[in-house]
Design a protein around this motif. Structure first.
Motif, PDB file in Angstrom:
ATOM      1  N   LEU A  34      23.836 -14.375  21.223  1.00  0.00           N
ATOM      2  CA  LEU A  34      23.192 -15.221  20.212  1.00  0.00           C
ATOM      3  C   LEU A  34      22.414 -14.442  19.147  1.00  0.00           C
ATOM      4  CD1 LEU A  34      22.696 -18.054  19.135  1.00  0.00           C
ATOM      5  CD2 LEU A  34      20.741 -18.222  20.700  1.00  0.00           C
ATOM      6  N   PRO A  35      21.574 -13.479  19.488  1.00  0.00           N
ATOM      7  CA  PRO A  35      20.854 -12.758  18.426  1.00  0.00           C
ATOM      8  C   PRO A  35      21.793 -12.047  17.447  1.00  0.00           C
ATOM      9  CG  PRO A  35      19.796 -12.357  20.538  1.00  0.00           C
ATOM     10  CD  PRO A  35      21.093 -13.083  20.826  1.00  0.00           C
ATOM     11  N   GLU A  36      22.834 -11.425  17.963  1.00  0.00           N
ATOM     12  CA  GLU A  36      23.791 -10.735  17.085  1.00  0.00           C
ATOM     13  C   GLU A  36      24.538 -11.739  16.213  1.00  0.00           C
ATOM     14  OE1 GLU A  36      25.216  -7.531  15.312  1.00  0.00           O
ATOM     15  OE2 GLU A  36      23.912  -7.321  17.052  1.00  0.00           O
ATOM     16  N   TYR A  37      24.909 -12.859  16.785  1.00  0.00           N
ATOM     17  CA  TYR A  37      25.575 -13.945  16.054  1.00  0.00           C
ATOM     18  C   TYR A  37      24.668 -14.453  14.927  1.00  0.00           C
ATOM     19  CZ  TYR A  37      27.070 -18.819  15.384  1.00  0.00           C
ATOM     20  OH  TYR A  37      27.437 -20.033  14.845  1.00  0.00           O
ATOM     21  N   GLU A  38      23.404 -14.702  15.239  1.00  0.00           N
ATOM     22  CA  GLU A  38      22.476 -15.218  14.227  1.00  0.00           C
ATOM     23  C   GLU A  38      22.244 -14.201  13.111  1.00  0.00           C
ATOM     24  OE1 GLU A  38      19.139 -16.429  16.636  1.00  0.00           O
ATOM     25  OE2 GLU A  38      19.890 -18.490  16.703  1.00  0.00           O
ATOM     26  N   ARG A  39      22.138 -12.927  13.439  1.00  0.00           N
ATOM     27  CA  ARG A  39      21.987 -11.887  12.407  1.00  0.00           C
ATOM     28  C   ARG A  39      23.221 -11.829  11.511  1.00  0.00           C
ATOM     29  NH1 ARG A  39      19.126  -9.220  16.431  1.00  0.00           N
ATOM     30  NH2 ARG A  39      20.955  -8.223  17.323  1.00  0.00           N
ATOM     31  N   ALA A  40      24.388 -11.892  12.118  1.00  0.00           N
ATOM     32  CA  ALA A  40      25.626 -11.768  11.355  1.00  0.00           C
ATOM     33  C   ALA A  40      25.826 -12.939  10.399  1.00  0.00           C
ATOM     34  CB  ALA A  40      26.818 -11.664  12.309  1.00  0.00           C
ATOM     35  N   PHE A  41      25.528 -14.148  10.843  1.00  0.00           N
ATOM     36  CA  PHE A  41      25.779 -15.310  10.008  1.00  0.00           C
ATOM     37  C   PHE A  41      24.645 -15.593   9.025  1.00  0.00           C
ATOM     38  CE2 PHE A  41      29.330 -16.004  12.779  1.00  0.00           C
ATOM     39  CZ  PHE A  41      30.265 -16.553  11.923  1.00  0.00           C
ATOM     40  N   GLY A  42      23.439 -15.185   9.347  1.00  0.00           N
ATOM     41  CA  GLY A  42      22.327 -15.312   8.405  1.00  0.00           C
ATOM     42  C   GLY A  42      22.330 -16.620   7.639  1.00  0.00           C
ATOM     43  N   THR A  43      22.532 -16.544   6.336  1.00  0.00           N
ATOM     44  CA  THR A  43      22.475 -17.720   5.464  1.00  0.00           C
ATOM     45  C   THR A  43      23.792 -18.480   5.385  1.00  0.00           C
ATOM     46  OG1 THR A  43      23.044 -16.376   3.549  1.00  0.00           O
ATOM     47  CG2 THR A  43      20.687 -16.663   4.032  1.00  0.00           C
ATOM     48  N   LEU A  44      24.783 -18.099   6.145  1.00  0.00           N
ATOM     49  CA  LEU A  44      26.096 -18.751   6.090  1.00  0.00           C
ATOM     50  C   LEU A  44      26.179 -19.983   6.983  1.00  0.00           C
ATOM     51  CD1 LEU A  44      28.381 -15.579   6.314  1.00  0.00           C
ATOM     52  CD2 LEU A  44      27.656 -16.797   4.260  1.00  0.00           C
ATOM     53  N   ARG A  45      25.096 -20.429   7.505  1.00  0.00           N
ATOM     54  CA  ARG A  45      25.097 -21.482   8.522  1.00  0.00           C
ATOM     55  C   ARG A  45      25.854 -22.750   8.141  1.00  0.00           C
ATOM     56  NH1 ARG A  45      21.674 -19.705  12.477  1.00  0.00           N
ATOM     57  NH2 ARG A  45      20.068 -18.303  11.758  1.00  0.00           N
ATOM     58  N   ASP A  46      25.773 -23.213   6.898  1.00  0.00           N
ATOM     59  CA  ASP A  46      26.340 -24.513   6.537  1.00  0.00           C
ATOM     60  C   ASP A  46      27.695 -24.452   5.841  1.00  0.00           C
ATOM     61  OD1 ASP A  46      24.129 -25.789   7.636  1.00  0.00           O
ATOM     62  OD2 ASP A  46      23.018 -25.679   5.755  1.00  0.00           O
ATOM     63  N   ALA A  47      28.198 -23.275   5.524  1.00  0.00           N
ATOM     64  CA  ALA A  47      29.474 -23.158   4.824  1.00  0.00           C
ATOM     65  C   ALA A  47      30.629 -23.513   5.760  1.00  0.00           C
ATOM     66  CB  ALA A  47      29.646 -21.738   4.291  1.00  0.00           C
ATOM     67  N   ALA A  48      31.595 -24.278   5.269  1.00  0.00           N
ATOM     68  CA  ALA A  48      32.751 -24.672   6.087  1.00  0.00           C
ATOM     69  C   ALA A  48      33.602 -23.470   6.473  1.00  0.00           C
ATOM     70  CB  ALA A  48      33.590 -25.695   5.342  1.00  0.00           C
ATOM     71  N   THR A  49      33.787 -22.545   5.537  1.00  0.00           N
ATOM     72  CA  THR A  49      34.435 -21.271   5.821  1.00  0.00           C
ATOM     73  C   THR A  49      33.533 -20.193   5.247  1.00  0.00           C
ATOM     74  OG1 THR A  49      35.742 -21.270   3.778  1.00  0.00           O
ATOM     75  CG2 THR A  49      36.782 -22.236   5.739  1.00  0.00           C
ATOM     76  N   ALA A  50      33.572 -19.016   5.854  1.00  0.00           N
ATOM     77  CA  ALA A  50      32.662 -17.965   5.391  1.00  0.00           C
ATOM     78  C   ALA A  50      33.158 -16.602   5.821  1.00  0.00           C
ATOM     79  CB  ALA A  50      31.263 -18.211   5.952  1.00  0.00           C
ATOM     80  N   TRP A  51      32.760 -15.614   5.040  1.00  0.00           N
ATOM     81  CA  TRP A  51      33.010 -14.211   5.345  1.00  0.00           C
ATOM     82  C   TRP A  51      31.825 -13.419   4.820  1.00  0.00           C
ATOM     83  CZ3 TRP A  51      33.050 -10.095   2.018  1.00  0.00           C
ATOM     84  CH2 TRP A  51      33.463  -8.877   2.547  1.00  0.00           C
ATOM     85  N   ARG A  52      31.344 -12.487   5.607  1.00  0.00           N
ATOM     86  CA  ARG A  52      30.259 -11.618   5.154  1.00  0.00           C
ATOM     87  C   ARG A  52      30.281 -10.325   5.953  1.00  0.00           C
ATOM     88  NH1 ARG A  52      23.881 -12.954   5.630  1.00  0.00           N
ATOM     89  NH2 ARG A  52      23.880 -11.491   7.329  1.00  0.00           N
ATOM     90  N   ARG A  53      30.199  -9.209   5.245  1.00  0.00           N
ATOM     91  CA  ARG A  53      30.100  -7.893   5.889  1.00  0.00           C
ATOM     92  C   ARG A  53      28.650  -7.453   5.777  1.00  0.00           C
ATOM     93  NH1 ARG A  53      33.855  -4.471   7.198  1.00  0.00           N
ATOM     94  NH2 ARG A  53      35.391  -5.464   5.849  1.00  0.00           N
ATOM     95  N   ASP A  54      28.086  -6.982   6.901  1.00  0.00           N
ATOM     96  CA  ASP A  54      26.703  -6.532   6.896  1.00  0.00           C
ATOM     97  C   ASP A  54      26.464  -5.644   8.111  1.00  0.00           C
ATOM     98  OD1 ASP A  54      23.911  -6.590   6.019  1.00  0.00           O
ATOM     99  OD2 ASP A  54      23.559  -7.839   7.787  1.00  0.00           O
ATOM    100  N   ALA A  55      25.870  -4.517   7.886  1.00  0.00           N
ATOM    101  CA  ALA A  55      25.423  -3.617   8.966  1.00  0.00           C
ATOM    102  C   ALA A  55      26.516  -3.311   9.990  1.00  0.00           C
ATOM    103  CB  ALA A  55      24.193  -4.202   9.647  1.00  0.00           C
ATOM    104  N   GLY A  56      27.724  -2.991   9.507  1.00  0.00           N
ATOM    105  CA  GLY A  56      28.790  -2.588  10.411  1.00  0.00           C
ATOM    106  C   GLY A  56      29.475  -3.709  11.162  1.00  0.00           C
TER     107      GLY A  56
END
Length: 127
Positions: A34-56
């Motif tokens: 869960l903590p890693e999941y929450e860090r990775a998704f950050g502000t993408l919580r409400d988007a129907a589809t999403a992609w984001r690269r961050d911190a490896g």
């Protein structure tokens, strides 16, 4: 199925089924993803589809490619946190659908309409 044992630690996968609620099906070998999941998704919580690269790592959210819906009629999302070499191949939602979805598609097809959430025994990868 299609995930090789060496690849499964590179993925966190969260989704829901037709009648079972949202849960982690792969945890990348973490005792608490869960903590890693929450860090990775950050502000993408409400988007129907999403992609984001961050911190490896890459956060990826796709709609179920077959349009499957839960018992309430909602399209089922698949959310992944991708690490390691696999993350290098994912530079968009489209890349994620092409590169990551085939790794889990067969397993999900076997479990999505079960009445109870899957157990570890139900999740057969790399066999």
């Amino acid at each position: 199925m299609s995930i090789e044992p060496a690849q499964s630690p590179q993925l966190i996968w969260a989704t829901r089924g037709r009648s079972w609620g949202f849960r982690f099906l792969l945890d990348a070998g973490l005792s608490d993803p869960l903590p890693e999941y929450e860090r990775a998704f950050g502000t993408l919580r409400d988007a129907a589809t999403a992609w984001r690269r961050d911190a490896g790592r890459v956060a990826l959210r796709i709609r179920d490619p077959l349009g499957r819906r839960d018992s309430a009629g909602r399209v089922i999302p698949h959310e992944f946190v991708i690490f390691g070499d696999l993350s290098d191949a994912v530079d968009s939602v489209e890349d994620g659908t092409r590169e990551v979805w085939p790794l889990v598609a067969d397993v999900y097809a076997a479990i999505w309409d079960a009445t109870a959430p899957p157990t570890g025994r139900d999740l057969r990868f790399g066999a």
